[in-house]
Design a protein around this motif. Structure first.
Motif, PDB file in Angstrom:
ATOM      1  N   LEU A 198       0.825  -1.199   0.000  1.00 52.74           N
ATOM      2  CA  LEU A 198       0.000   0.000   0.000  1.00 52.74           C
ATOM      3  C   LEU A 198       0.864   1.256   0.000  1.00 52.74           C
ATOM      4  CD1 LEU A 198      -2.686  -0.961   2.678  1.00 52.74           C
ATOM      5  CD2 LEU A 198      -2.790  -1.288   0.203  1.00 52.74           C
ATOM      6  N   SER A 199       0.313   2.338  -0.525  1.00 47.50           N
ATOM      7  CA  SER A 199       1.003   3.618  -0.464  1.00 47.50           C
ATOM      8  C   SER A 199       0.917   4.160   0.956  1.00 47.50           C
ATOM      9  CB  SER A 199       0.344   4.610  -1.433  1.00 47.50           C
ATOM     10  OG  SER A 199      -0.966   4.944  -0.976  1.00 47.50           O
ATOM     11  N   GLY A 200       1.661   5.239   1.223  1.00 48.56           N
ATOM     12  CA  GLY A 200       1.624   5.837   2.547  1.00 48.56           C
ATOM     13  C   GLY A 200       0.235   6.334   2.918  1.00 48.56           C
ATOM     14  N   LEU A 201      -0.463   6.959   1.970  1.00 47.99           N
ATOM     15  CA  LEU A 201      -1.806   7.465   2.241  1.00 47.99           C
ATOM     16  C   LEU A 201      -2.786   6.316   2.467  1.00 47.99           C
ATOM     17  CD1 LEU A 201      -2.031  10.405  -0.334  1.00 47.99           C
ATOM     18  CD2 LEU A 201      -1.760  10.558   2.150  1.00 47.99           C
ATOM     19  N   ASP A 202      -2.623   5.242   1.699  1.00 50.50           N
ATOM     20  CA  ASP A 202      -3.491   4.082   1.896  1.00 50.50           C
ATOM     21  C   ASP A 202      -3.238   3.444   3.254  1.00 50.50           C
ATOM     22  OD1 ASP A 202      -4.767   4.350  -0.494  1.00 50.50           O
ATOM     23  OD2 ASP A 202      -3.667   2.773  -1.538  1.00 50.50           O
ATOM     24  N   ALA A 203      -1.975   3.398   3.654  1.00 48.33           N
ATOM     25  CA  ALA A 203      -1.630   2.820   4.955  1.00 48.33           C
ATOM     26  C   ALA A 203      -2.253   3.630   6.093  1.00 48.33           C
ATOM     27  CB  ALA A 203      -0.114   2.746   5.119  1.00 48.33           C
ATOM     28  N   GLU A 204      -2.272   4.958   5.953  1.00 42.49           N
ATOM     29  CA  GLU A 204      -2.909   5.799   6.968  1.00 42.49           C
ATOM     30  C   GLU A 204      -4.403   5.514   7.051  1.00 42.49           C
ATOM     31  OE1 GLU A 204      -2.085   9.874   6.252  1.00 42.49           O
ATOM     32  OE2 GLU A 204       0.097   9.666   6.412  1.00 42.49           O
TER      33      GLU A 204
END
Length: 216
Positions: free
Chosen positions: A28-34
């Motif tokens: 996942l991307s950083g934004l998706d992980a958040e």
């Protein structure tokens, strides 16, 4: 979920399921992980989030071009997932109230899906009489019980799709298999479970599109 490890964490289950629905990817991307962390902090079951991801993937699959990811990011599922979280909280709040005024019970997502599948099969039997005997057997043997769990609902829908696929002429079955296979770019980075789930999902969507199932 039968294709996912029982010992996996909420985040691992969601990531694996999302990548399977997406059909490709490594992480996942950083934004998706958040976003995933915010869902985890709410303490909802994995199945609730999976419902939203599945609904988003199904909607996107109809318009996806061959070889391109069905879902570009987990954030693309946010609206559907948070709608499922809201409905889950409303159901659990209603189930937990005692002694107050009686409220009308809302049908679960699995119950709604089951009713939609039955109605769609009935329309299919009218459109394609050659499939009617197979459909009637499915209604009697497979759809006689309403699933109460997400995993059972997925298994039931998968069985219906595969049975109807086998009822089609071999050349048509072969073409549907080829269409569903598509380009498996980046699938080598996915877990074996995610690859199996991705292939099954794509095949069942292609079959439903061909037969006009679950299209309303």
């Amino acid at each position: 979920m039968s294709l996912l490890p029982e010992s996996a964490s909420f985040a691992e289950l969601v990531q694996d399921y999302f990548l399977a629905m997406r059909g490709s990817g490594l992480m996942l991307s950083g934004l998706d992980a958040e976003l995933l962390t915010s869902w985890a902090d709410q303490g909802v079951p994995f199945e609730v989030v999976a419902r939203g991801i599945a609904r988003s993937a199904e909607k996107a699959m109809w318009d996806a071009r061959p070889g391109e990811p069905v879902l570009r990011s987990l954030r693309a599922c946010r609206r559907q997932v948070e709608a499922e979280i809201k409905k889950y909280r409303e159901r659990t709040a209603g189930a937990g109230s005692e002694g107050g005024r009686r409220t009308t019970r809302t049908r679960s997502w699995e119950e709604l899906r089951h009713a939609q599948l039955q109605a769609s099969l009935e329309r299919l039997a009218e459109r394609e009489p050659g499939l009617a005997p197979r459909i009637h057997r499915l209604m009697e043997k497979v759809l006689h019980e309403v699933p109460t769990e997400f995993a059972r609902m997925e298994a039931q829908e998968s069985l219906v799709g595969l049975v109807l696929l086998r009822a089609l002429p071999f050349p048509e079955r072969l073409e549907l298999w080829r269409t569903a296979r598509g380009e498996e770019t980046e699938q080598q980075y996915m877990s074996p479970r995610a690859r199996r789930l991705a292939r099954r999902f794509r095949l069942l969507v292609v079959v439903r599109r061909r037969l006009g199932l679950m299209d309303s």
